[in-house]
Design an enzyme around this catalytic site. Sequence first.
Site, PDB file in Angstrom:
ATOM      1  N   ARG A 255     -40.388 -11.266 -20.353  1.00 35.43           N
ATOM      2  CA  ARG A 255     -39.304 -10.388 -19.884  1.00 35.43           C
ATOM      3  C   ARG A 255     -38.912  -9.354 -20.927  1.00 35.43           C
ATOM      4  NH1 ARG A 255     -36.382 -11.996 -14.862  1.00 35.43           N
ATOM      5  NH2 ARG A 255     -37.623 -13.713 -14.058  1.00 35.43           N
TER       6      ARG A 255
ATOM      7  N   HIS B 163     -27.187 -13.181  -5.570  1.00 31.39           N
ATOM      8  CA  HIS B 163     -28.398 -12.843  -6.337  1.00 31.39           C
ATOM      9  C   HIS B 163     -29.011 -11.584  -5.718  1.00 31.39           C
ATOM     10  CE1 HIS B 163     -32.530 -14.417  -8.005  1.00 31.39           C
ATOM     11  NE2 HIS B 163     -31.937 -13.623  -8.869  1.00 31.39           N
TER      12      HIS B 163
ATOM     13  N   LYS C  29     -26.823 -16.502 -14.677  1.00 36.18           N
ATOM     14  CA  LYS C  29     -26.910 -17.401 -13.529  1.00 36.18           C
ATOM     15  C   LYS C  29     -25.762 -18.428 -13.554  1.00 36.18           C
ATOM     16  CE  LYS C  29     -30.304 -15.025 -12.621  1.00 36.18           C
ATOM     17  NZ  LYS C  29     -31.200 -14.587 -11.584  1.00 36.18           N
TER      18      LYS C  29
ATOM     19  N   TYR D 286     -33.753 -20.157 -23.453  1.00 31.21           N
ATOM     20  CA  TYR D 286     -34.382 -19.131 -22.620  1.00 31.21           C
ATOM     21  C   TYR D 286     -33.525 -18.628 -21.470  1.00 31.21           C
ATOM     22  CZ  TYR D 286     -38.065 -16.316 -20.708  1.00 31.21           C
ATOM     23  OH  TYR D 286     -38.801 -15.240 -20.288  1.00 31.21           O
TER      24      TYR D 286
ATOM     25  N   SER E 200     -36.090 -15.057  -7.274  1.00 29.27           N
ATOM     26  CA  SER E 200     -36.528 -14.700  -8.627  1.00 29.27           C
ATOM     27  C   SER E 200     -37.963 -14.174  -8.615  1.00 29.27           C
ATOM     28  CB  SER E 200     -36.445 -15.928  -9.529  1.00 29.27           C
ATOM     29  OG  SER E 200     -35.121 -16.413  -9.534  1.00 29.27           O
TER      30      SER E 200
ATOM     31  N   CYS F 213     -39.230 -11.560  -7.239  1.00 31.27           N
ATOM     32  CA  CYS F 213     -39.702 -11.079  -5.931  1.00 31.27           C
ATOM     33  C   CYS F 213     -39.354  -9.622  -5.684  1.00 31.27           C
ATOM     34  CB  CYS F 213     -39.166 -11.969  -4.814  1.00 31.27           C
ATOM     35  SG  CYS F 213     -39.953 -13.589  -4.796  1.00 31.27           S
TER      36      CYS F 213
ATOM     37  N   ARG G 139     -36.418 -20.827 -16.352  1.00 27.95           N
ATOM     38  CA  ARG G 139     -35.299 -21.690 -15.974  1.00 27.95           C
ATOM     39  C   ARG G 139     -35.781 -23.086 -15.624  1.00 27.95           C
ATOM     40  NH1 ARG G 139     -33.744 -20.683 -11.542  1.00 27.95           N
ATOM     41  NH2 ARG G 139     -35.010 -18.884 -11.043  1.00 27.95           N
TER      42      ARG G 139
ATOM     43  N   LYS H 117     -36.517  -7.435  -7.071  1.00 22.97           N
ATOM     44  CA  LYS H 117     -35.199  -6.790  -7.118  1.00 22.97           C
ATOM     45  C   LYS H 117     -35.184  -5.638  -8.124  1.00 22.97           C
ATOM     46  CE  LYS H 117     -32.905 -10.550  -7.942  1.00 22.97           C
ATOM     47  NZ  LYS H 117     -34.086 -11.427  -7.854  1.00 22.97           N
ATOM     48  N   THR H 118     -35.620  -5.917  -9.367  1.00 23.59           N
ATOM     49  CA  THR H 118     -35.578  -4.883 -10.397  1.00 23.59           C
ATOM     50  C   THR H 118     -36.385  -3.672  -9.942  1.00 23.59           C
ATOM     51  OG1 THR H 118     -35.367  -6.585 -12.091  1.00 23.59           O
ATOM     52  CG2 THR H 118     -36.054  -4.399 -12.829  1.00 23.59           C
ATOM     53  N   ASN H 119     -37.545  -3.945  -9.358  1.00 22.44           N
ATOM     54  CA  ASN H 119     -38.411  -2.845  -8.930  1.00 22.44           C
ATOM     55  C   ASN H 119     -37.777  -2.013  -7.821  1.00 22.44           C
ATOM     56  OD1 ASN H 119     -41.399  -2.729 -10.107  1.00 22.44           O
ATOM     57  ND2 ASN H 119     -40.571  -4.790 -10.290  1.00 22.44           N
TER      58      ASN H 119
ATOM     59  N   ARG I 118     -41.203 -13.549  -0.637  1.00 17.87           N
ATOM     60  CA  ARG I 118     -42.624 -13.387  -0.895  1.00 17.87           C
ATOM     61  C   ARG I 118     -43.352 -14.258   0.117  1.00 17.87           C
ATOM     62  NH1 ARG I 118     -45.519 -12.016  -5.749  1.00 17.87           N
ATOM     63  NH2 ARG I 118     -43.622 -11.446  -6.887  1.00 17.87           N
TER      64      ARG I 118
ATOM     65  N   ASP J  75     -29.833  -7.530 -10.361  1.00 17.88           N
ATOM     66  CA  ASP J  75     -29.972  -8.998 -10.251  1.00 17.88           C
ATOM     67  C   ASP J  75     -28.762  -9.679  -9.613  1.00 17.88           C
ATOM     68  OD1 ASP J  75     -31.708 -11.262 -10.833  1.00 17.88           O
ATOM     69  OD2 ASP J  75     -30.221 -11.890 -12.316  1.00 17.88           O
TER      70      ASP J  75
HETATM   71  P1  GTP Z   1     -35.703 -11.846 -11.281  1.00 19.97           P
HETATM   72  O1  GTP Z   1     -35.353 -11.046 -12.482  1.00 19.97           O
HETATM   73  O2  GTP Z   1     -36.528 -13.066 -11.608  1.00 19.97           O
HETATM   74  O3  GTP Z   1     -34.532 -12.213 -10.425  1.00 19.97           O
HETATM   75  O4  GTP Z   1     -36.774 -11.004 -10.420  1.00 19.97           O
HETATM   76  P2  GTP Z   1     -36.763  -9.661  -9.553  1.00 19.97           P
HETATM   77  O5  GTP Z   1     -36.461  -9.995  -8.133  1.00 19.97           O
HETATM   78  O6  GTP Z   1     -35.946  -8.595 -10.192  1.00 19.97           O
HETATM   79  O7  GTP Z   1     -38.324  -9.257  -9.567  1.00 19.97           O
HETATM   80  P3  GTP Z   1     -39.071  -7.980 -10.188  1.00 19.97           P
HETATM   81  O8  GTP Z   1     -38.629  -6.684  -9.588  1.00 19.97           O
HETATM   82  O9  GTP Z   1     -39.026  -8.079 -11.655  1.00 19.97           O
HETATM   83  O10 GTP Z   1     -40.557  -8.233  -9.673  1.00 19.97           O
HETATM   84  C1  GTP Z   1     -41.270  -9.407  -9.945  1.00 19.97           C
HETATM   85  C2  GTP Z   1     -42.759  -9.182  -9.771  1.00 19.97           C
HETATM   86  O11 GTP Z   1     -43.047  -8.714  -8.450  1.00 19.97           O
HETATM   87  C3  GTP Z   1     -43.294  -8.154 -10.742  1.00 19.97           C
HETATM   88  O12 GTP Z   1     -44.531  -8.596 -11.245  1.00 19.97           O
HETATM   89  C4  GTP Z   1     -43.483  -6.932  -9.872  1.00 19.97           C
HETATM   90  O13 GTP Z   1     -44.504  -6.098 -10.352  1.00 19.97           O
HETATM   91  C5  GTP Z   1     -43.795  -7.515  -8.498  1.00 19.97           C
HETATM   92  N1  GTP Z   1     -43.349  -6.623  -7.406  1.00 19.97           N
HETATM   93  C6  GTP Z   1     -42.141  -6.003  -7.316  1.00 19.97           C
HETATM   94  N2  GTP Z   1     -42.075  -5.215  -6.208  1.00 19.97           N
HETATM   95  C7  GTP Z   1     -43.252  -5.359  -5.578  1.00 19.97           C
HETATM   96  C8  GTP Z   1     -43.805  -4.798  -4.371  1.00 19.97           C
HETATM   97  O14 GTP Z   1     -43.182  -4.019  -3.658  1.00 19.97           O
HETATM   98  N3  GTP Z   1     -45.058  -5.206  -4.028  1.00 19.97           N
HETATM   99  C9  GTP Z   1     -45.784  -6.072  -4.791  1.00 19.97           C
HETATM  100  N4  GTP Z   1     -47.011  -6.410  -4.402  1.00 19.97           N
HETATM  101  N5  GTP Z   1     -45.304  -6.605  -5.944  1.00 19.97           N
HETATM  102  C10 GTP Z   1     -44.058  -6.259  -6.331  1.00 19.97           C
HETATM  103  C1  SPV Z   2     -34.204 -15.281 -12.324  1.00 19.98           C
HETATM  104  O1  SPV Z   2     -34.927 -16.257 -12.581  1.00 19.98           O
HETATM  105  O2  SPV Z   2     -33.768 -15.055 -11.160  1.00 19.98           O
HETATM  106  C2  SPV Z   2     -33.864 -14.308 -13.380  1.00 19.98           C
HETATM  107  C3  SPV Z   2     -34.261 -14.622 -14.751  1.00 19.98           C
HETATM  108  O3  SPV Z   2     -33.238 -13.300 -13.098  1.00 19.98           O
HETATM  109  S1  SPV Z   2     -33.214 -15.763 -15.530  1.00 19.98           S
HETATM  110  O4  SPV Z   2     -32.162 -15.026 -16.225  1.00 19.98           O
HETATM  111  O5  SPV Z   2     -34.018 -16.528 -16.476  1.00 19.98           O
HETATM  112  O6  SPV Z   2     -32.605 -16.626 -14.533  1.00 19.98           O
HETATM  113 MN    MN Z   3     -32.673 -13.245 -10.929  1.00 20.66          MN
END
Ligand code: GTP
Ligand code: SPV
Ligand code: MN
Length: 591
Positions: free
Chosen positions: A373, A232, A212, A203, A254, A256, A75, A258-260, A404, A281
């Site tokens: 991604r 978010h 977004k 992108y 972003s 940090c 972004r 969420k997906t995990n 983070r 998200d």
């Molecule tokens: P956006 O899609 O950008 O909004 O991100 P998100 O918040 O969904 O982040 P995502 O879960 O994709 O994690 C981003 C990065 O953080 C990845 O490389 C993960 O492996 C890492 N990560 C996620 N959870 C943890 C955790 O509990 N500990 C650590 N050390 N890293 C983590």
């Molecule tokens: C973010 O950056 O928070 C994302 C990826 O979820 S994007 O769709 O590129 O904004």
């Molecule tokens: Mn996001």
Amino acid sequence: MMDGSYSVKSKGLRQWVEDMAQLTGAARVVWCDGSEQEKRDLTRAAIAAQILIPLNPAKRPGCYLHRSNPSDVARSEHLTFVCTPAKDDAGPTNNWMAPEDAYAKLRGWLKGSMRRRTMYVVPYVMGPPGSPFAKVGVELTDSLYVVLNMRIMTRMGRAALELLSDSDDFNRGLHSTLDCNPSRRLICHFPQHNTVWSVGSGYGGNALLSKKCFALRIGSYLGRKEGWLAEHMLILGLESPSGETTYVAAAFPSACGKTNLAMLTPPAAFKGWRVFTVGDDIAWLRIGSDGGLWAINPEAGYFGVAPGTNWRSNPNAMKTIERDTIFTNVAATPDGDVWWEGMECEAPDGTLDWRGQPWKRDSGEPAAHPNSRFTAPMSNNPALSPRIEHSLGVPISAIIFGGRRASTIPLVLEAYDWPHGVFFGASMGSETTAAATGQVGIVRRDPMAMLPFCGYNIVSYFSHWHDIGRRMKRPPRIFVVNWFRKDRDGAYLWPGYSENMRVLKWIADRVNGRAGAVDTPIGLVPREQDLDISGLDLSPQRLRQAQSIDPGEWMAELDGIEQYFTRLGVDSLTGFDVQIESARAALERGR
Ligand code: GTP
Ligand code: SPV
Ligand code: MN
């Protein structure tokens, strides 16, 4: 694909498409219907145009790799504008341009931009159709990559036109890739017109306008007007062995986590516990007739960060991306599969990096782009919540704010009440990540993880949060978490990922009145006996360090927060000044 607009009942939609086709000089206009046949046709065209590279169908059936322009990988926050009539409505955190200036500038760039291109009309629904939350958007784009991603990320096609019917109430998104040159790139929002014009980027959040742009920036603006919240946030359901499910929404910036967290697999010691993903998200939240907060995930797919995803950290994501997934800017292995940093295996010889160049292991450069991604349908997720299509969504018992932070912020903290929690959210800080262009790893304030996504004045946004709290009979409890605290050697103190379940369980037990806590100058924290650490390989000393509240660090933190709020022009109506003062006083007393 539909032959034309003959079946479109909305006069406003027909007229707008015609106007935009005229402006861009589109050689052809194609109305997308979301069918399987259309997907096959568009995919074939994308392969022929080298927009998609088919992966090995034996290893990744229905999967493709896309390599974006190397100057277009995240972004572009500095090129993202909120174009409200008055500058003050965009507020201190948004770039602002007068609407007529933005339209004029973009019209100049868009004029004839699709002369040799097809303009795809992509109608989509955000949220389960039929839900009071659901909203229709239409994206016009000259990018096949965008169409195919929108098909995964939203409920795209005929269903949207049926829901729209003869109404003119839909988000108008116009997207043109131009030549992906950052000097001719702008993402402009016109909330008062429910309109987004995005040019010069193909992108992610710049180009998939449902995400977004509509669901968060325009969504938050509409939410303020209509009395709800666009956030978010991930949404998950936590099921206990006795079958009780607690729904939680969590805002992390972003990349940090969420997906995990949304897809978490509980550790072995947590037999009978399950996490169900509602969203990863974005959350749209409304006050229900019961006086509680209800949430839906407006999306239908995941645009998730690839690096760090593996069978140990996120097995549900690995399952989700086994098929029907578009990978963007990951590395390619010689056997037609994908690879990224943080996979459990080494990259095989002959791996191509995200640009398509042979990758040299000792180059010091990552093979996959740090913001590479996957785009995958949520229906692939083994942990998908059975309530995903429920028109009222899920009742939220807890809201979590996280960031983070290498220091200061403890593993978990509970707010005393809603206003205190709003203060926590508003004062959040987090290290920047590769999800946006610019420097990575510097702490910036990111209120509610919405800094780049709040479509109006952030100070009114804080008031709106307070207002929502006042209107609820049963507001969710609010928590803060930090998975990313480090020791002196720079190693993470907390193992994270599936072990985050332990924190989730405490949160669920708190809201269900089953867990204890102890007060600190900052908020409530679990006592040692309150956190279930059975089977966890972590020394009590490291856990204490992860959970510690250092008065010196917190005094400095409060100073930083106060300066930030002064810079934003936060007034005393938010009560944040009182929150800061009482935390300071408590820290003084505690010393
Ligand atoms: P956006 O899609 O950008 O909004 O991100 P998100 O918040 O969904 O982040 P995502 O879960 O994709 O994690 C981003 C990065 O953080 C990845 O490389 C993960 O492996 C890492 N990560 C996620 N959870 C943890 C955790 O509990 N500990 C650590 N050390 N890293 C983590
Ligand atoms: C973010 O950056 O928070 C994302 C990826 O979820 S994007 O769709 O590129 O904004
Ligand atoms: Mn996001």
